[in-house]
Design an enzyme around this catalytic site. Structure first.
Site, PDB file in Angstrom:
ATOM      1  N   ASN A 193       0.808  -1.228   0.000  1.00 55.79           N
ATOM      2  CA  ASN A 193       0.000   0.000   0.000  1.00 55.79           C
ATOM      3  C   ASN A 193       0.837   1.273   0.000  1.00 55.79           C
ATOM      4  OD1 ASN A 193       1.015   0.029   2.588  1.00 55.79           O
ATOM      5  ND2 ASN A 193      -0.959   0.113   3.625  1.00 55.79           N
ATOM      6  N   LYS A 194       2.150   1.149   0.002  1.00 54.40           N
ATOM      7  CA  LYS A 194       2.999   2.337   0.097  1.00 54.40           C
ATOM      8  C   LYS A 194       3.141   3.038  -1.253  1.00 54.40           C
ATOM      9  CE  LYS A 194       3.826   2.026   4.496  1.00 54.40           C
ATOM     10  NZ  LYS A 194       2.934   0.900   4.830  1.00 54.40           N
ATOM     11  N   ILE A 195       3.776   4.207  -1.240  1.00 60.43           N
ATOM     12  CA  ILE A 195       3.878   5.029  -2.438  1.00 60.43           C
ATOM     13  C   ILE A 195       4.677   4.309  -3.523  1.00 60.43           C
ATOM     14  CG2 ILE A 195       5.929   6.320  -1.698  1.00 60.43           C
ATOM     15  CD1 ILE A 195       4.346   8.854  -2.796  1.00 60.43           C
TER      16      ILE A 195
END
Length: 381
Positions: A193-195
């Site tokens: 879910n990170k950038i």
């Protein structure tokens, strides 16, 4: 229409580019599918080049990086580690892994990160009791830079080493310098879910060559130099695989674009919804900082609207749109019941009033309008 008539909009799904597959293909063709390999070295070098930190160690999670980082700082049984309450549990769990105790600090209302005033209160109180914390974890929540100038000055004054949890903050800066480069140890996450993502993974950064070598050894089961398997220290199986590191290499070239898009999404929501009574956005960028706006977060003001965050979340869910409450403060978690806490009113208030909106960098304007229309449905006209 019913929610099933629409594709689901997720909070922050992975967003891959074109080049990740090239690194994966190359690794498979060269049979570099075991944990170590050229992608692993290259990914670490990419992170060093981006952050300006001398050494980086690719690991299987940001949590593993925090664990190793705290051990490098000497944290062990009976120690106390200062930690923000308003963060994901992975920030504090490694403190417990090492037999130490988290000491929680409230947020300040602008950046939502650790409050320097409450931090000073904790440090002075511990000094009066002849206790010195073994380490201080500073978190850049939702990609927003913490008030580093004040926090680092306090850490220096009270001689407490800093672990910088930049798990959510890759691509953000403070005084023009990349986050993850300020602490004695820095941490990034590459969770799905990170950038940027490696599917699952993390990174430890440090300018200390001896620490980097020590962490690398610990992460590979702390094997001694011998022709057979000999172990004198406790180790872990924490290294990132060469295949996943290939995804990371492809992702690193996209970082500037991904930060630009996330910031545009935040500004879009703000512009399109700012007229709704009682609906605001946060956290607020400090003058010295630039957030990557990993997630767009809204705040509801109960003096101006009767709509509650959970009511809004369920309404969005009925439209097949994922949203999520802000982090529940750790001092309110059953896991950490009864542990020391300095302040608490600010982060508790944020938790009760906030919600994270879909923020993935692949969102189209049509997707964003769908979210905005669904939100507007709840507000009286």
């Amino acid at each position: 229409m019913h929610s099933q008539d629409y594709d689901r909009l997720y909070l922050s799904p992975p967003h891959l580019g074109r080049h990740e597959i090239n690194y994966l293909h190359k690794a498979i063709e060269d049979n570099w599918v075991a944990p170590v390999g050229p992608n692993l070295d290259g990914f670490e070098q990419d992170v060093c080049a981006f952050t300006g930190v001398k050494h980086a160690l690719a690991l299987n999670s940001g949590t593993a990086a925090i664990h190793l980082g705290l051990r490098l700082l000497g944290v062990g049984p009976g120690d106390e580690v200062l930690c923000p309450s308003f963060t994901f549990v992975a920030t504090a769990n490694p403190i417990s892994y090492l037999g130490a105790t988290p000491v929680f600090i409230d947020s300040e209302a602008e950046t939502w990160n650790m409050c320097p005033e409450r931090l000073r209160e904790a440090l002075e109180d511990m000094r009066r009791r002849n206790r010195r914390p073994r380490a201080l974890i500073v978190v850049h929540l939702y990609g927003m830079p913490a008030r580093l100038r004040e926090i680092l000055a306090l850490a220096e004054e009270f001689e407490v080493p800093v672990l910088e949890d930049a798990a959510e903050a890759l691509g953000a800066t403070y005084e023009g310098r990349p986050l993850g480069s300020f602490g004695a140890v820095g941490v990034f996450s590459f969770n799905g879910n990170k950038i940027l993502t490696t599917s699952g993974g993390g990174m430890l950064t440090t300018n200390n060559a001896d620490w980097a070598a020590k962490a690398r050894a610990w992460a590979t089961q702390a094997r001694d130099e011998a022709p057979y398997y000999q172990h004198s220290e406790l180790g872990y199986n924490y290294r990132l695989s060469n295949l996943l590191a290939g995804i990371g290499r492809g992702q690193m070239g996209l970082l500037d674009d991904r930060v630009k898009k996330r910031r545009e999404i935040y500004a879009w929501y703000q512009a399109k919804l700012q007229d709704l009574p009682g609906l605001g956005f946060g956290p607020t960028e400090p003058a010295e900082g630039r957030s990557n706006r990993w997630l767009t977060c809204l705040l509801l003001d109960p003096t101006e609207t009767t709509i509650m965050p959970e009511q809004l979340r369920l309404h969005l869910e009925s439209h097949n749109i994922e949203s999520r409450p802000l982090w529940k403060p750790l001092h309110l978690q059953p896991l950490f019941a009864g542990l020391p806490m300095y302040g608490g009113a600010v982060c508790t208030d944020l938790f009760t009033r906030g919600l994270c909106l879909p923020s993935g960098s692949a969102l189209t304007e049509t997707d964003l309008y769908r979210v905005a229309r669904a939100i507007r449905e709840l507000w009286p006209t």
